[in-house]
Motif scaffolding. Sequence first.
Motif, PDB file in Angstrom:
ATOM      1  N   MET A   1       0.807  -1.202   0.000  1.00 32.55           N
ATOM      2  CA  MET A   1       0.000   0.000   0.000  1.00 32.55           C
ATOM      3  C   MET A   1       0.848   1.262   0.000  1.00 32.55           C
ATOM      4  O   MET A   1       0.346   2.322  -0.309  1.00 32.55           O
ATOM      5  CB  MET A   1      -0.925   0.033   1.215  1.00 32.55           C
ATOM      6  CG  MET A   1      -2.096  -0.881   1.078  1.00 32.55           C
ATOM      7  SD  MET A   1      -3.129  -0.304  -0.264  1.00 32.55           S
ATOM      8  CE  MET A   1      -4.536  -1.264  -0.013  1.00 32.55           C
ATOM      9  N   LYS A   2       2.108   1.140   0.361  1.00 31.34           N
ATOM     10  CA  LYS A   2       2.965   2.319   0.397  1.00 31.34           C
ATOM     11  C   LYS A   2       3.060   2.953  -0.993  1.00 31.34           C
ATOM     12  O   LYS A   2       3.015   4.169  -1.141  1.00 31.34           O
ATOM     13  CB  LYS A   2       4.348   1.954   0.921  1.00 31.34           C
ATOM     14  CG  LYS A   2       5.260   3.155   0.996  1.00 31.34           C
ATOM     15  CD  LYS A   2       6.626   2.800   1.504  1.00 31.34           C
ATOM     16  CE  LYS A   2       7.489   4.042   1.533  1.00 31.34           C
ATOM     17  NZ  LYS A   2       8.872   3.765   1.752  1.00 31.34           N
ATOM     18  N   ASN A   3       3.185   2.131  -2.029  1.00 27.59           N
ATOM     19  CA  ASN A   3       3.284   2.648  -3.389  1.00 27.59           C
ATOM     20  C   ASN A   3       2.022   3.395  -3.797  1.00 27.59           C
ATOM     21  O   ASN A   3       2.082   4.413  -4.465  1.00 27.59           O
ATOM     22  CB  ASN A   3       3.566   1.523  -4.379  1.00 27.59           C
ATOM     23  CG  ASN A   3       4.975   0.983  -4.244  1.00 27.59           C
ATOM     24  OD1 ASN A   3       5.857   1.668  -3.749  1.00 27.59           O
ATOM     25  ND2 ASN A   3       5.182  -0.243  -4.661  1.00 27.59           N
ATOM     26  N   LEU A   4       0.869   2.889  -3.391  1.00 24.45           N
ATOM     27  CA  LEU A   4      -0.397   3.550  -3.698  1.00 24.45           C
ATOM     28  C   LEU A   4      -0.469   4.914  -3.011  1.00 24.45           C
ATOM     29  O   LEU A   4      -0.899   5.901  -3.605  1.00 24.45           O
ATOM     30  CB  LEU A   4      -1.582   2.678  -3.286  1.00 24.45           C
ATOM     31  CG  LEU A   4      -2.963   3.241  -3.582  1.00 24.45           C
ATOM     32  CD1 LEU A   4      -3.134   3.506  -5.073  1.00 24.45           C
ATOM     33  CD2 LEU A   4      -4.039   2.303  -3.078  1.00 24.45           C
ATOM     34  N   GLY A   5      -0.027   4.970  -1.768  1.00 30.14           N
ATOM     35  CA  GLY A   5      -0.003   6.241  -1.034  1.00 30.14           C
ATOM     36  C   GLY A   5       0.915   7.246  -1.696  1.00 30.14           C
ATOM     37  O   GLY A   5       0.567   8.432  -1.827  1.00 30.14           O
ATOM     38  N   ASP A   6       2.077   6.792  -2.124  1.00 29.71           N
ATOM     39  CA  ASP A   6       3.016   7.676  -2.821  1.00 29.71           C
ATOM     40  C   ASP A   6       2.431   8.169  -4.136  1.00 29.71           C
ATOM     41  O   ASP A   6       2.578   9.335  -4.495  1.00 29.71           O
ATOM     42  CB  ASP A   6       4.347   6.962  -3.080  1.00 29.71           C
ATOM     43  CG  ASP A   6       5.157   6.738  -1.813  1.00 29.71           C
ATOM     44  OD1 ASP A   6       4.858   7.405  -0.790  1.00 29.71           O
ATOM     45  OD2 ASP A   6       6.073   5.894  -1.843  1.00 29.71           O
ATOM     46  N   MET A   7       1.772   7.238  -4.831  1.00 28.08           N
ATOM     47  CA  MET A   7       1.176   7.613  -6.114  1.00 28.08           C
ATOM     48  C   MET A   7       0.074   8.655  -5.904  1.00 28.08           C
ATOM     49  O   MET A   7      -0.035   9.615  -6.662  1.00 28.08           O
ATOM     50  CB  MET A   7       0.607   6.384  -6.814  1.00 28.08           C
ATOM     51  CG  MET A   7       0.123   6.680  -8.221  1.00 28.08           C
ATOM     52  SD  MET A   7      -0.304   5.197  -9.146  1.00 28.08           S
ATOM     53  CE  MET A   7      -1.897   4.828  -8.444  1.00 28.08           C
ATOM     54  N   MET A   8      -0.733   8.504  -4.867  1.00 28.79           N
ATOM     55  CA  MET A   8      -1.797   9.471  -4.589  1.00 28.79           C
ATOM     56  C   MET A   8      -1.214  10.844  -4.253  1.00 28.79           C
ATOM     57  O   MET A   8      -1.749  11.874  -4.670  1.00 28.79           O
ATOM     58  CB  MET A   8      -2.700   8.975  -3.455  1.00 28.79           C
ATOM     59  CG  MET A   8      -3.542   7.767  -3.840  1.00 28.79           C
ATOM     60  SD  MET A   8      -4.561   8.045  -5.301  1.00 28.79           S
ATOM     61  CE  MET A   8      -5.710   9.238  -4.673  1.00 28.79           C
ATOM     62  N   LYS A   9      -0.111  10.866  -3.527  1.00 26.31           N
ATOM     63  CA  LYS A   9       0.549  12.137  -3.216  1.00 26.31           C
ATOM     64  C   LYS A   9       1.035  12.813  -4.495  1.00 26.31           C
ATOM     65  O   LYS A   9       0.918  14.018  -4.655  1.00 26.31           O
ATOM     66  CB  LYS A   9       1.719  11.921  -2.261  1.00 26.31           C
ATOM     67  CG  LYS A   9       1.301  11.625  -0.845  1.00 26.31           C
ATOM     68  CD  LYS A   9       2.502  11.413   0.042  1.00 26.31           C
ATOM     69  CE  LYS A   9       2.077  11.009   1.437  1.00 26.31           C
ATOM     70  NZ  LYS A   9       3.239  10.729   2.304  1.00 26.31           N
ATOM     71  N   GLN A  10       1.586  12.027  -5.408  1.00 31.94           N
ATOM     72  CA  GLN A  10       2.059  12.573  -6.676  1.00 31.94           C
ATOM     73  C   GLN A  10       0.901  13.124  -7.502  1.00 31.94           C
ATOM     74  O   GLN A  10       1.018  14.176  -8.117  1.00 31.94           O
ATOM     75  CB  GLN A  10       2.823  11.506  -7.474  1.00 31.94           C
ATOM     76  CG  GLN A  10       4.155  11.149  -6.890  1.00 31.94           C
ATOM     77  CD  GLN A  10       4.846  10.038  -7.660  1.00 31.94           C
ATOM     78  OE1 GLN A  10       4.218   9.294  -8.407  1.00 31.94           O
ATOM     79  NE2 GLN A  10       6.149   9.915  -7.466  1.00 31.94           N
TER      80      GLN A  10
END
Length: 107
Positions: A1-10
């Motif tokens: 889920m960390k990647n999804l969170g980073d993607m949402m921030k981007q």
Amino acid sequence: MKNLGDMMKQVQAMQSRMAEMQAKLEQATVTGQSGGGLVKLTLSGKGVMTGLDVDVSLLKAEEKEILEDLIVAAHADAKAKSEAMMAEEMKSLTGGLPLPPGFKLPF
């Protein structure tokens, strides 16, 4: 889920930059010209015509068709400059990220 969170921030950051870019484009203007500067036409960054300057030497009945052609040519010049400005802004917005063919922002 960390990647999804980073993607949402981007995505959120890109949305913010997109809003800033749109505000900047609303304030920007480009001027196209034709006939060696006898006709000048100004467009906003959004493509709205905001000004037209025609040299008085063209304001003769027998010059009507020439004037019409020069206005169209000045508009084409301004539009090309506006599109180039938009492309440059998009390039800076996406960080040079190559977008798939046909993928245009803003959506």
